[in-house]
Design a protein around this motif. Structure first.
Motif, mmCIF file in Angstrom:
data_model
loop_
_atom_site.group_PDB
_atom_site.id
_atom_site.type_symbol
_atom_site.label_atom_id
_atom_site.label_comp_id
_atom_site.label_asym_id
_atom_site.label_seq_id
_atom_site.Cartn_x
_atom_site.Cartn_y
_atom_site.Cartn_z
ATOM 1 N N ARG A 258 0.835 -1.209 0.000
ATOM 2 C CA ARG A 258 0.000 0.000 0.000
ATOM 3 C C ARG A 258 0.870 1.260 0.000
ATOM 4 N NH1 ARG A 258 -2.244 -0.674 4.524
ATOM 5 N NH2 ARG A 258 -1.050 0.848 5.733
ATOM 6 N N GLU A 259 1.887 1.291 0.830
ATOM 7 C CA GLU A 259 2.683 2.507 0.956
ATOM 8 C C GLU A 259 3.652 2.702 -0.206
ATOM 9 O OE1 GLU A 259 2.125 4.834 2.933
ATOM 10 O OE2 GLU A 259 0.775 3.856 4.352
ATOM 11 N N SER A 260 4.147 1.614 -0.772
ATOM 12 C CA SER A 260 5.097 1.734 -1.883
ATOM 13 C C SER A 260 4.397 1.890 -3.225
ATOM 14 C CB SER A 260 6.009 0.510 -1.938
ATOM 15 O OG SER A 260 5.291 -0.655 -2.304
ATOM 16 N N GLY A 261 3.171 1.376 -3.319
ATOM 17 C CA GLY A 261 2.492 1.363 -4.604
ATOM 18 C C GLY A 261 2.981 0.263 -5.520
ATOM 19 N N LEU A 262 3.757 -0.675 -4.988
ATOM 20 C CA LEU A 262 4.300 -1.781 -5.772
ATOM 21 C C LEU A 262 3.820 -3.109 -5.196
ATOM 22 C CD1 LEU A 262 8.016 -0.561 -6.062
ATOM 23 C CD2 LEU A 262 6.216 -0.337 -7.799
ATOM 24 N N SER A 263 3.773 -4.108 -6.044
ATOM 25 C CA SER A 263 3.357 -5.427 -5.575
ATOM 26 C C SER A 263 4.510 -6.146 -4.895
ATOM 27 C CB SER A 263 2.866 -6.274 -6.756
ATOM 28 O OG SER A 263 3.957 -6.636 -7.593
ATOM 29 N N ARG A 264 4.158 -7.088 -4.061
ATOM 30 C CA ARG A 264 5.179 -7.918 -3.407
ATOM 31 C C ARG A 264 6.050 -8.601 -4.450
ATOM 32 N NH1 ARG A 264 4.044 -12.825 1.002
ATOM 33 N NH2 ARG A 264 6.190 -13.643 1.041
ATOM 34 N N LYS A 265 5.448 -9.031 -5.539
ATOM 35 C CA LYS A 265 6.176 -9.763 -6.560
ATOM 36 C C LYS A 265 7.307 -8.933 -7.149
ATOM 37 C CE LYS A 265 5.533 -12.152 -10.993
ATOM 38 N NZ LYS A 265 4.548 -12.556 -12.031
ATOM 39 N N VAL A 266 7.051 -7.664 -7.485
ATOM 40 C CA VAL A 266 8.100 -6.863 -8.120
ATOM 41 C C VAL A 266 9.163 -6.459 -7.095
ATOM 42 C CG1 VAL A 266 6.541 -6.022 -9.922
ATOM 43 C CG2 VAL A 266 6.910 -4.635 -7.895
ATOM 44 N N ILE A 267 8.755 -6.208 -5.853
ATOM 45 C CA ILE A 267 9.754 -5.884 -4.825
ATOM 46 C C ILE A 267 10.665 -7.071 -4.580
ATOM 47 C CG2 ILE A 267 10.085 -5.276 -2.402
ATOM 48 C CD1 ILE A 267 7.500 -3.670 -2.535
ATOM 49 N N GLU A 268 10.095 -8.257 -4.525
ATOM 50 C CA GLU A 268 10.916 -9.452 -4.306
ATOM 51 C C GLU A 268 11.834 -9.716 -5.499
ATOM 52 O OE1 GLU A 268 8.610 -12.210 -1.100
ATOM 53 O OE2 GLU A 268 8.044 -12.490 -3.200
ATOM 54 N N ALA A 269 11.376 -9.367 -6.707
ATOM 55 C CA ALA A 269 12.253 -9.525 -7.881
ATOM 56 C C ALA A 269 13.467 -8.609 -7.769
ATOM 57 C CB ALA A 269 11.475 -9.229 -9.152
ATOM 58 N N ALA A 270 13.244 -7.373 -7.326
ATOM 59 C CA ALA A 270 14.365 -6.450 -7.110
ATOM 60 C C ALA A 270 15.251 -6.959 -5.977
ATOM 61 C CB ALA A 270 13.839 -5.052 -6.798
ATOM 62 N N ALA A 271 14.631 -7.441 -4.912
ATOM 63 C CA ALA A 271 15.389 -7.915 -3.754
ATOM 64 C C ALA A 271 16.247 -9.122 -4.106
ATOM 65 C CB ALA A 271 14.431 -8.261 -2.618
ATOM 66 N N GLN A 272 15.767 -9.967 -5.013
ATOM 67 C CA GLN A 272 16.547 -11.144 -5.375
ATOM 68 C C GLN A 272 17.837 -10.750 -6.096
ATOM 69 O OE1 GLN A 272 15.866 -14.039 -4.153
ATOM 70 N NE2 GLN A 272 17.634 -15.038 -5.124
ATOM 71 N N VAL A 273 17.777 -9.661 -6.881
ATOM 72 C CA VAL A 273 19.008 -9.144 -7.488
ATOM 73 C C VAL A 273 19.997 -8.772 -6.390
ATOM 74 C CG1 VAL A 273 19.997 -7.250 -8.836
ATOM 75 C CG2 VAL A 273 17.860 -8.325 -9.581
ATOM 76 N N TYR A 274 19.501 -8.144 -5.342
ATOM 77 C CA TYR A 274 20.374 -7.755 -4.235
ATOM 78 C C TYR A 274 20.928 -8.988 -3.523
ATOM 79 C CZ TYR A 274 22.126 -5.374 -0.110
ATOM 80 O OH TYR A 274 22.947 -4.902 0.884
ATOM 81 N N VAL A 275 20.084 -9.976 -3.310
ATOM 82 C CA VAL A 275 20.519 -11.200 -2.631
ATOM 83 C C VAL A 275 21.642 -11.883 -3.404
ATOM 84 C CG1 VAL A 275 19.792 -13.557 -2.039
ATOM 85 C CG2 VAL A 275 18.351 -11.603 -1.409
#
Length: 773
Positions: A338-355
């Motif tokens: 809600r606060e980011s305006g992004l879905s969990r799926k796209v945030i996790e995709a970005a986070a996986q790059v970081y991981v």
């Protein structure tokens, strides 16, 4: 138009569009034929440093080490147009205040020192000695603490050092600068959490990272030379992940103007592997979501006897992980979405790059700093980097991409309203005086002081302060309440037309021009965004024989104001700038030792960064994880009809300087009086393309603020937000709407409402469309 009817640009950043942009300014300014030779020396060892952005000037330089905006800035300075006393004799200041920003600067280089004549409402020529004498007399007649010495980001290290010395010898620390308006949030946040107030990345890290994360930074318009290392990184497989409410072409696609094959074939390089349009002020939530995924990945790795977190680094170098981790794990994904305006799926995709990446660099701009909770934005990004030890290793770090050419360097040599940032004891010893120890005024406090009538004198060393600050309408009305205003500048701008009872306009040399003093031609120096110190030497003939250098102007005002001091030898310093660099080295020996010997080092000499060495000059002695107190950086609640306004710069401007009316990289041509809004929001509000509307402030402080004459323009933005141009939207930003810890105006999430109706303003909202005679 795209199929969804949004205005956009299909081409890449760079390419033929960039060359056409440069050619257009060259044609309008009738720059000297020697301009091409000058451009060939730009940002190179032994040459002059660009007056535009502060991007690195690498030792291994390109044949043409300038970008579109850097070339425009140089051509703007080399213009053949002249703004002479005859021009001011023809136009009153009342008339000129109706002109557009572009038309004022287009009059060309200022040629003579001028004073304001209230009887005719005009600037009239005066002598330099007359101006200095009057300024000194006025300053001596007031309480020093009621005066303000502002500096823009273009003044050299030598000028900035003398300017801060003048202020402190006079008796105040009121030294706001353009950093207060953009990256003061950086200085405060990084200083608190890692102990260094500037970024830890150096240029070579760009070639040694595995992933780059971008937040709220428009590379294509604000630092286009960055596109070269970004293109190289993308080609070698570096994952570039971008978070920005606006899709900026420079982080999507690039054609290198210096590559003949790419220019002839139209070949483009895709830059970002992921591009996420989050809500304005949604970065805290988005980064927290990345961290949430990192903790989950670490949990899974532990089951296999491995770790994602850099546990050794965390144990040895950080403090506060437990509280941060507890907060992250307790925050539900629904809230993050809600606060980011992004879905969990796209945030996790970005986070996986970081991981998966071993070495990560993070870059950001004013999209993080200019919010009510900008501090939490920057601190949260540090949290993310600390989880995997991505500060203090080669190919890692945090990098605020600074704007104006030497804005970072001026702070380095003492331009600061905070006395704890300046070695006052050392200055006292060097110059045999007692410096003031009380806190000075930052930009917001200056505005508050002018509104309250407490500020009696304002000296502006470059810049366009009145145009750049919030609450533009209220501030202009209050400005005339000051006794003295002095503006040092190369070209005419809006700030010069709003004045105190006594006012002077003092023209200075540009950085491309030869600075001849008693000991011969002089060089100056500056600091780039990576903390490298570089020399700069102009060679062009000055635009007028009546111009003086910024160093000479500062010294002239100081001599006329201050009592004699045998340790303070203004004339010697003006005669030989190397003596000023010796003073800087004496004040800051750790960073500037052997200054004169090192200033021509190709690529500059690095002044160092403690956090890069994993020396944490924080209260705890370690890098601090912090727990954000909110997931929205906006600082106000959503409400029916309330929007988050993002102020934008076009491809054809730098800060408040408007080179023209082409925002090529957004597909907007010929105008700036636009309101950008997505088609869905248009339908929900019953708006149609081309309709003229007004924006009104929704600051809830009882003050009416409005900008009229905005044309509704469909544009790809997230729901609940609007876009419009800076500085035209500044009247909508309340002085009180700023980052809570740094005072940086919160121009990237401004509460507004749309009011239907209003007369078109003809290209520049909020002011009449005047034309030059």
């Amino acid at each position: 138009m795209a199929k969804d009817r949004t205005v956009h640009y299909d081409g890449p950043a760079g390419g033929w569009g960039s060359l056409r942009g440069i050619a257009t300014v060259f044609g309008k300014e009738w720059a000297t034929p020697l301009a091409t030779e000058t451009l060939a020396r730009q940002n190179k060892p032994g040459g002059f440093m660009c007056v535009s952005c502060s991007w690195a000037k690498p030792a291994a330089h390109h044949p043409f080490e300038f970008c579109e905006n850097g070339a425009k800035a140089t051509l703007w300075e080399l213009t053949s147009h002249r703004c002479t006393p005859d021009f001011f004799a023809r136009h009153s200041l009342t008339e000129l205040r109706r002109w557009r920003d572009h038309d004022l600067e287009h009059q060309g280089r200022l040629t003579h020192p001028m004073r304001y004549d209230p009887a005719t409402d005009r600037y009239v020529p005066c002598g330099w000695d007359e101006a200095f004498s009057a300024i000194g007399r006025e300053l001596r007649a007031i309480d020093p603490k009621s005066s303000v010495f502002y500096t823009s980001g273009r003044a050299s290290l030598e000028t900035a050092y003398l300017y801060q010395l003048f202020a402190r010898l006079y008796g105040h620390n009121n030294l706001p600068d353009s950093s207060n308006m953009c990256h003061e949030t950086t200085s405060v946040a990084l200083k608190k959490v890692i102990g260094a107030s500037v970024g830890t990345v150096v240029f070579d890290d760009l070639s040694n990272c595995d992933a780059m994360f971008f937040f709220g930074q428009n590379t294509g318009s604000n630092s286009p030379r960055f596109l070269h290392p970004l293109q190289e990184a993308a080609k070698r497989g570096v994952k570039i992940v971008t978070f920005n409410p606006v899709r900026e072409r420079g982080l999507e696609s690039f054609t290198n103007p210096q590559n003949p094959v790419e220019m002839l074939t139209g070949r483009e390089t895709a830059i970002s592997s992921q591009y996420h349009q989050l809500r304005p002020a949604g970065d805290i939530a988005a980064v927290l979501g990345i961290c949430k995924h990192v903790f989950a990945a670490d949990d899974a790795a532990k089951q296999k006897g491995r770790r994602v977190l850099d546990v050794d680094f965390i144990a040895q170098h950080t403090r506060g992980l437990d509280a941060f981790e507890k907060m992250v794990r307790a925050t539900p994904w629904e809230t993050i979405e809600r606060e980011s305006g992004l879905s969990r799926k796209v945030i996790e995709a970005a986070a996986q790059v970081y991981v998966e990446a071993d070495r990560v660099t993070a870059f950001y701009g004013m999209g993080l700093t200019q919010h009510r909770h900008g501090f939490e934005n920057v601190a949260m990004l540090v949290n993310m980097l600390l989880l995997k030890g991505n500060i203090g290793r080669e190919g890692t770090g945090i990098s605020p991409v600074r704007g104006h050419s030497n804005v970072q360097g001026q702070r380095t040599v003492g331009i600061a309203e905070k006395p704890e940032l300046v070695p006052l004891d050392k200055l006292a010893q060097q110059f045999n005086f007692e410096p003031p120890r009380d806190k000075g005024m930052n930009t917001v406090e200056v505005c508050e002081g002018i509104l309250a009538g407490r500020v009696k004198a304002f000296i502006g060393l470059g810049g366009n302060f009145v145009r750049a600050i919030p609450d533009h309408g209220r501030m202009e009305k209050a400005w005339s309440g000051m006794r003295l205003t002095v503006q040092v500048a190369t070209k005419l701008n809006r700030s010069h037309l709003v004045h105190g009872e006594v006012a002077y306009l003092l023209p200075c040399l540009g950085r491309t021009e030869e600075d001849m003093q008693a000991s011969g031609p002089q060089a100056v120096s500056m600091e780039d965004t990576f903390s490298n110190i570089l020399g700069s030497k102009g060679r062009r003939k000055p635009a007028s024989e009546h111009l003086r250098s910024e160093v000479a102007i500062v010294a002239g005002m100081a001599k006329a104001t201050l009592p004699m001091n045998n340790k303070v030898t203004w004339d010697r310093w003006v005669a030989d700038y190397a003596l000023i660099r010796d003073l800087i080295a004496e004040t800051y020996p750790e960073e500037f030792h052997n200054f004169n010997a090192r200033m021509w080092t190709p690529g500059g000499f690095y002044r160092g960064n403690s956090a890069r060495e994993r020396i944490w000059k924080t209260q705890s002695g370690k890098a601090d994880f912090t727990v954000p107190k909110t997931l929205s950086a906006a600082g106000f609640e959503d409400a029916p009809g309330r929007y988050r306004l993002i102020t934008l710069r076009s491809n054809d401007q730098f800060n408040t300087t408007i080179y023209g009316y082409s925002d090529r990289l957004r597909g907007i041509e010929g105008r700036r009086d636009v309101l950008l809004i997505n088609p869905g929001e248009m339908r929900r509000n019953g708006l149609r393309e081309g309709q003229v509307v007004s924006l009104v402030s929704d600051a809830q402080d009882g003050i009416e603020r409005e900008v009229t004459g905005l044309t509704v323009t469909p544009f790809a933005l997230p729901d609940g937000c609007l876009g419009a141009y800076y500085p035209e939207m500044n009247p909508l930003i309340a002085v009180a709407h700023h980052d809570e810890q740094s005072g940086t105006p919160a121009a990237k999430s401004v509460p507004v409402r749309i009011r239907p109706g209003g007369k078109a303003a003809g290209g520049k909202p909020g002011e009449s469309a005047g034309a030059p005679a």
